[in-house]
Design an enzyme around this catalytic site. Sequence first.
Site, PDB file in Angstrom:
ATOM      1  N   CYS A 116      -1.418   7.557  -5.476  1.00 33.74           N
ATOM      2  CA  CYS A 116      -1.372   8.033  -4.080  1.00 33.74           C
ATOM      3  C   CYS A 116      -1.928   9.450  -3.915  1.00 33.74           C
ATOM      4  O   CYS A 116      -2.767   9.700  -3.042  1.00 33.74           O
ATOM      5  CB  CYS A 116       0.047   7.929  -3.534  1.00 33.74           C
ATOM      6  SG  CYS A 116       1.258   9.049  -4.291  1.00 33.74           S
ATOM      7  N   HIS A 149       5.615  10.175  -2.398  1.00 33.72           N
ATOM      8  CA  HIS A 149       4.464   9.375  -1.959  1.00 33.72           C
ATOM      9  C   HIS A 149       3.727  10.127  -0.854  1.00 33.72           C
ATOM     10  O   HIS A 149       4.314  10.924  -0.125  1.00 33.72           O
ATOM     11  CB  HIS A 149       4.915   8.002  -1.452  1.00 33.72           C
ATOM     12  CG  HIS A 149       3.774   7.045  -1.235  1.00 33.72           C
ATOM     13  ND1 HIS A 149       3.047   6.511  -2.274  1.00 33.72           N
ATOM     14  CD2 HIS A 149       3.215   6.548  -0.088  1.00 33.72           C
ATOM     15  CE1 HIS A 149       2.103   5.705  -1.793  1.00 33.72           C
ATOM     16  NE2 HIS A 149       2.175   5.726  -0.471  1.00 33.72           N
ATOM     17  N   HIS A 209      -3.604   4.748   2.152  1.00 35.01           N
ATOM     18  CA  HIS A 209      -2.895   5.192   0.952  1.00 35.01           C
ATOM     19  C   HIS A 209      -3.104   4.208  -0.194  1.00 35.01           C
ATOM     20  O   HIS A 209      -3.584   3.085  -0.001  1.00 35.01           O
ATOM     21  CB  HIS A 209      -1.402   5.366   1.245  1.00 35.01           C
ATOM     22  CG  HIS A 209      -0.656   4.074   1.452  1.00 35.01           C
ATOM     23  ND1 HIS A 209       0.651   3.891   1.071  1.00 35.01           N
ATOM     24  CD2 HIS A 209      -1.031   2.883   2.025  1.00 35.01           C
ATOM     25  CE1 HIS A 209       1.054   2.659   1.372  1.00 35.01           C
ATOM     26  NE2 HIS A 209       0.060   2.042   1.960  1.00 35.01           N
TER      27      HIS A 209
END
Length: 361
Positions: free
Chosen positions: A274, A322, A334
Amino acid sequence: MGTGKRSLLTAAVTVVCAVTVLAAAPGTAFAAPAPGPSTTAPTVPTPLPGRDLEAIRQKLDTLYHEAAVATDAYNAAEEKAETQSAQIVELAQRIVKGKKKLDELKDRAGAAARAQYRTGGLPPEAQLMLSDDPQQFLNGSGRILQGERATEHVLGELAQTQQDLEQYATDASTQWQKLEANRKAKATAKKKIKKRIAAAEKLESELEEEEKERLARLEREAARKAQNDWLGTVTLDDIDAEATVQGKQAVEYATAQIGKPYEWGAEGPSSYDCSGLTSQAWAAAGAAIPRTSQQQWKQLQRVDVNDMRPGDLIIYFDDASHVGLYIGDGAMVHAPRPGRTVTIAGAGSMPILGVVRPGAE
């Protein structure tokens, strides 16, 4: 330089080639309950007992979340190790240069000592009394004074260079210890990542195809509900401000990676995790940002969710484990997790911790 310092120099130069990642041990698998024994006639197969797929979904979320946290720790340790390796290389180069300078200064100091020996080491007053030509002595005394000052300067430089070399050696030893600590941190994080991913994959492999489809629907429904709840708290017309030139470039880069697989620790170009995706997207836009989602949250400028614009980074979960890149219209791009590919999702499909803004505009 003595034997001890030469050993430190050797260690400083060698350490850059010694950075390795320990192999991770196999992870513990989490198996779903096995079907119970059949009590009916052989011609009538017993259906599989119903499994709590919502509980399994939550368990998978937990495992992949823990893997993401460990991935951030791994990336942070790797980034620090790279910095420390570069510092050790620089210190090694300084030590080499300092050793060469020290040898040169010792040669100059030795030459001055030999010159003094040739004059018999007599003080200037005695040389004046013994001289047949006082004027010649007086002319020479000026040169002697200059030589004495030059010798003092050489001796001063010699002492300072020796001090510098000792400090470089101390710094190199300190950086070596930090590098070793980060190597161990990387190995620990890698082991945890592999263990959590293996457990999640094992859990998923225990499911029947029909259960996997139902599980996928549950995941989509949970994401859709979270997105709808979030949309109820914001007005898209208000938050969709015009992107900057850099923001547009970051969005273009990130969306061009759609379909590429997630891989923990990866920064492209063929796969990403990510924060690898977001850091590379902004690097393509000309802005260097921290490598991990946690450091992106700590170091970048924070903006209110209602003020975000395309190119901003949305940080998720309370531990900032994240990150996604906002692309406008309530969506973000993402790299989700192992087994998935870079994709577009609702900006509110996961718990938002906050928004940060890279770039200088």
